[in-house]
Design a protein around this motif. Structure first.
Motif, PDB file in Angstrom:
ATOM      1  N   ARG A   4       0.824  -1.351   0.116  1.00  0.00           N
ATOM      2  CA  ARG A   4       0.028  -0.081  -0.011  1.00  0.00           C
ATOM      3  C   ARG A   4       0.934   1.404   0.150  1.00  0.00           C
ATOM      4  N   GLY A   5       2.171   1.042   0.313  1.00  0.00           N
ATOM      5  CA  GLY A   5       3.032   2.414   0.390  1.00  0.00           C
ATOM      6  C   GLY A   5       3.163   2.795  -1.091  1.00  0.00           C
ATOM      7  N   TRP A   6       3.278   1.747  -2.171  1.00  0.00           N
ATOM      8  CA  TRP A   6       3.748   2.222  -3.424  1.00  0.00           C
ATOM      9  C   TRP A   6       2.343   2.556  -4.018  1.00  0.00           C
ATOM     10  N   ARG A   7       1.237   2.089  -3.541  1.00  0.00           N
ATOM     11  CA  ARG A   7      -0.043   2.297  -4.218  1.00  0.00           C
ATOM     12  C   ARG A   7      -0.413   3.821  -4.104  1.00  0.00           C
ATOM     13  N   MET A  82       9.549   0.371  -8.565  1.00  0.00           N
ATOM     14  CA  MET A  82       8.361  -0.409  -8.848  1.00  0.00           C
ATOM     15  C   MET A  82       7.924   0.040 -10.222  1.00  0.00           C
ATOM     16  N   GLU A  83       7.319  -0.878 -10.773  1.00  0.00           N
ATOM     17  CA  GLU A  83       6.648  -0.515 -12.093  1.00  0.00           C
ATOM     18  C   GLU A  83       5.327  -1.263 -12.001  1.00  0.00           C
ATOM     19  N   MET A  84       4.244  -0.635 -12.423  1.00  0.00           N
ATOM     20  CA  MET A  84       2.907  -1.288 -12.433  1.00  0.00           C
ATOM     21  C   MET A  84       2.153  -0.838 -13.783  1.00  0.00           C
ATOM     22  N   ASN A  85       1.095  -1.528 -14.197  1.00  0.00           N
ATOM     23  CA  ASN A  85       0.134  -1.270 -15.156  1.00  0.00           C
ATOM     24  C   ASN A  85      -1.192  -1.385 -14.368  1.00  0.00           C
ATOM     25  N   VAL A  86      -2.044  -0.205 -14.848  1.00  0.00           N
ATOM     26  CA  VAL A  86      -3.527  -0.059 -14.202  1.00  0.00           C
ATOM     27  C   VAL A  86      -4.387   0.072 -15.389  1.00  0.00           C
ATOM     28  N   ILE A 111       2.863   2.867 -15.151  1.00  0.00           N
ATOM     29  CA  ILE A 111       3.418   3.618 -14.030  1.00  0.00           C
ATOM     30  C   ILE A 111       4.801   3.379 -13.517  1.00  0.00           C
ATOM     31  N   GLN A 112       5.753   4.052 -13.366  1.00  0.00           N
ATOM     32  CA  GLN A 112       6.928   3.739 -12.758  1.00  0.00           C
ATOM     33  C   GLN A 112       7.157   4.394 -11.480  1.00  0.00           C
ATOM     34  N   SER A 121       7.047   7.852  -4.853  1.00  0.00           N
ATOM     35  CA  SER A 121       6.695   8.921  -5.855  1.00  0.00           C
ATOM     36  C   SER A 121       6.732   8.492  -7.177  1.00  0.00           C
ATOM     37  N   ILE A 122       6.059   9.186  -8.025  1.00  0.00           N
ATOM     38  CA  ILE A 122       5.761   8.800  -9.473  1.00  0.00           C
ATOM     39  C   ILE A 122       6.820   9.242 -10.289  1.00  0.00           C
ATOM     40  N   VAL A 123       7.504   8.447 -10.891  1.00  0.00           N
ATOM     41  CA  VAL A 123       8.541   8.858 -12.010  1.00  0.00           C
ATOM     42  C   VAL A 123       8.302   9.126 -13.178  1.00  0.00           C
ATOM     43  N   ASP A 124       7.450   8.049 -13.710  1.00  0.00           N
ATOM     44  CA  ASP A 124       6.565   8.160 -14.991  1.00  0.00           C
ATOM     45  C   ASP A 124       5.332   7.751 -15.070  1.00  0.00           C
ATOM     46  N   CYS A 125       4.471   8.348 -15.926  1.00  0.00           N
ATOM     47  CA  CYS A 125       3.114   7.660 -16.198  1.00  0.00           C
ATOM     48  C   CYS A 125       2.763   8.005 -17.669  1.00  0.00           C
ATOM     49  N   THR A 126       2.660   6.704 -18.319  1.00  0.00           N
ATOM     50  CA  THR A 126       2.707   6.433 -19.756  1.00  0.00           C
ATOM     51  C   THR A 126       1.191   5.917 -20.087  1.00  0.00           C
TER      52      THR A 126
END
Length: 313
Positions: A4-7, A82-86, A111-112, A121-126
Motif C-alpha cells: 500500500r506504500g507504493w499504491r 516499482m513498475e505497475m500497469n493499471v 506507471i514507474q 513517488s511517481i517517476v513516469d506515467c504513460t
C-alpha cells in the motif's frame, strides 16, 4: 514497505484528477511526482491547460469527477523501484446551458515509481492502449438513443449508435481484438448500421472482415486506410463535409494528430452537446461521449488535422 506504500501515490494521482476536473489547479496534481520538471509532467500539465480552455470555450460547468482504477500488474524491479500497469475508468459530469451531461473514458497506464527519503513517488506515467477485461463490461452506463435522434434510412444511424454505446467499453467476441482498436471498432459500428462489406481477395482493396489470422482488409482495421476508403466512398457512400456541425449521428471523424498526412485515429458521433457540437465514442483509449476535437488527448498536437465524413441514407 508494504504494497500500500507504493499504491498510495497512484491512488492520489488518479483521484486527484477528479478534483482537478472541477477546480482546475494542475499544480496540486504533481505533489506525488519525483521530478516536477520532467517532460511527461509538462505534457500532462499542458493537457490540463488545454482541457480547461476547452471547458471555457464550450461554456461548460464541471460538476463532478469519478475515478476507479485496478492494478493489472506490479513488479518490483529493485528495492526502491516499482513498475505497475493499471486500468482506469473515469467518469466526468458537467452542465452546459442547464443540461446535464457525462463523459467516460477507459484507459491503461504504465506507471514507474521510486522510493526516496519521503516515501514513494511517481517517476513516469504513460498512457497505453486499453487492455480489455471481461469485467469491463460491468462498467457501462448505456442509455439507448431515442427514436427521434435517428434518421430512417438504409444506413440505420440508431443501430450504429446503439452498437457504439454497447461496445465502447468492451470487445465484441465476434471480432478480433487489436492493440490499437479504434478503426476495428468504428468499422464494426458502421457495419452494425447496415453498411455492407466490400469483399476483395486483396487486403489493400475493399472494406471487409472474414475472421481472425489477419483475414481482414487494411481499411477495416488501420486508421489511415479507413480514411482513404471513406474518401473513395465505397459501400459507405461517405461524403466529406467541411465542419463538425454538418455531421449527424453515426457519422465519422478522422484524426491526423501530427499533421503529417498519416491519419491515426477515428471516432463515431453518438450525441451532440447543446451547442450542436459532436460527442464521440472510440476505442484504444476507450471513450464515451467525448468532445469531438480531442484537445484533451495525450496524442493531440497544435498541428492536428480533422476530416469529417457523412454517411448518407
Amino acid at each position: 514497505m508494504e504494497k500500500r506504500g507504493w499504491r498510495q501515490p497512484v491512488a492520489i494521482w488518479f483521484r486527484g484528477q477528479n478534483q482537478l476536473w472541477v477546480e482546475g489547479e494542475p499544480d496540486r496534481l504533481f505533489a506525488w511526482v519525483s521530478d516536477g520538471d520532467a517532460e511527461w509532467v509538462e505534457e500532462e500539465r499542458q493537457r490540463w491547460v488545454r482541457l480547461r480552455e476547452q471547458q471555457r470555450m464550450r461554456e461548460l460547468k464541471p460538476l463532478k469527477g469519478e475515478t476507479r482504477f485496478r492494478v493489472l500488474r506490479e513488479e518490483q524491479e529493485e528495492d526502491d523501484k516499482m513498475e505497475m500497469n493499471v486500468a482506469v475508468h473515469q467518469r466526468y459530469l458537467y452542465e452546459i446551458q442547464g443540461d446535464l451531461h457525462e463523459q467516460e473514458e477507459l484507459s491503461s497506464y504504465r506507471i514507474q515509481l521510486r522510493e526516496g527519503q519521503d516515501g514513494w513517488s511517481i517517476v513516469d506515467c504513460t498512457v497505453m492502449p486499453y487492455q480489455f477485461e471481461e469485467a469491463s463490461r460491468g462498467w457501462s452506463y448505456y442509455h439507448p438513443p431515442s427514436e427521434g435522434d435517428a434518421n430512417t434510412s438504409s444506413y440505420n444511424r440508431m443501430r450504429a449508435v446503439q452498437y457504439a454505446e454497447t461496445w465502447w467499453n468492451g470487445a465484441n467476441p465476434r471480432y478480433q481484438k487489436f492493440e490499437d482498436d479504434c478503426t476495428n471498432f468504428i468499422s464494426q459500428c458502421i457495419h452494425a448500421g447496415g453498411v455492407a462489406m466490400e469483399f476483395s481477395p486483396r487486403r489493400d482493396r475493399g472494406w471487409w472482415y472474414r475472421g481472425s489470422r489477419e483475414n481482414w482488409s487494411y481499411s477495416w482495421a488501420v486508421a489511415n486506410s479507413l480514411k482513404n476508403y471513406l474518401d473513395r466512398g465505397g459501400t459507405t457512400r461517405a461524403a466529406r463535409v467541411s465542419s463538425p456541425q454538418e455531421l449527424q449521428l453515426g457519422d465519422i471523424i478522422c484524426y491526423d494528430f501530427d499533421g503529417n498526412g498519416h491519419w491515426q485515429h477515428n471516432t463515431i458521433v453518438t450525441a451532440f452537446d447543446p451547442m450542436g457540437m459532436p460527442l464521440v465514442n472510440a476505442h484504444t483509449v476507450n471513450a464515451r461521449r467525448r468532445y469531438w476535437d480531442y484537445r484533451d488527448s495525450y496524442a493531440w498536437t497544435p498541428r492536428c488535422q480533422y476530416r469529417y465524413y457523412h454517411i448518407p441514407g
